[in-house]
Design a protein around this motif. Structure first.
Motif: not given
Length: 189
Positions: A75-95
């Motif tokens: 079930f964890s692999f299946i959940a990650i498979g579905l999670w992959v379909l959601i695009p990532d948001k940018d993080d704000e750690h860069e500056e």
């Protein structure tokens, strides 16, 4: 060898279009003459992050009842498979990290970007699945990260125009769901 190949393929595919590729593009744009330092930063950050994640996965398998492991993994692999379909948001750690140079900035930013990311979770799960091959899982997930990000460091702008992220995400989803189904079937409930 199954642990190494499965880990490499899973992470390489899951990383395409991930925020770490965008981070690689950003770092190369900022430190254009220091691609090697950026790649070494990716390597070190990934080894540390995935090493800790792999250790956690192997440790969890020791404490979880054996008959639950295939079910949790599946079930964890299946959940990650579905999670992959959601695009990532940018993080704000860069500056704040950029002032330390390309190697340190890359190490810090990649390590932070991978915390709680799908490939970190996948590393935990892969280490639990292949608990007798922890080193191969870590080597595979690290290689997968490099396979996805090194080309971006050199050919990123051109490559991102040619690859359909929708289809890549769908392919990664299918791979993780297949791994989940195989885990469930091997559990022989």
């Amino acid at each position: 060898m199954d642990a190494f190949l499965s880990s490499t393929l899973a992470v390489a595919i899951a990383e395409i279009g991930d925020k770490t590729q965008l981070l690689t593009l950003f770092l190369v744009a900022r430190f254009s003459r220091h691609r090697f330092a950026i790649i070494m930063g990716i390597l070190l950050a990934t080894l540390v992050n995935h090493g800790l994640s792999g250790w956690l996965g192997a440790w969890l398998v020791e404490w979880v009842p054996q008959h639950w492991v295939p079910l949790i993994l599946g079930f964890s692999f299946i959940a990650i498979g579905l999670w992959v379909l959601i695009p990532d948001k940018d993080d704000e750690h860069e500056e704040q990290s950029l002032r330390y140079g390309p190697f340190i900035a890359t190490c810090v930013l990649f390590f932070l970007a991978e915390i709680g990311d799908k490939t970190q979770v996948a590393t935990v799960i892969l280490a639990a699945r292949f608990d007798d091959a922890l080193i191969w899982v870590i080597a595979g997930t690290t290689l997968g990260m490099l396979l996805a990000n090194v080309p971006v460091a050199y050919f990123g702008a051109w490559l991102m125009q040619k690859v359909s992220l929708t289809w890549v995400r769908r392919g990664a989803c299918a791979l993780f769901i297949a791994l989940g189904i195989l885990s469930l079937l091997n559990g022989q409930f």
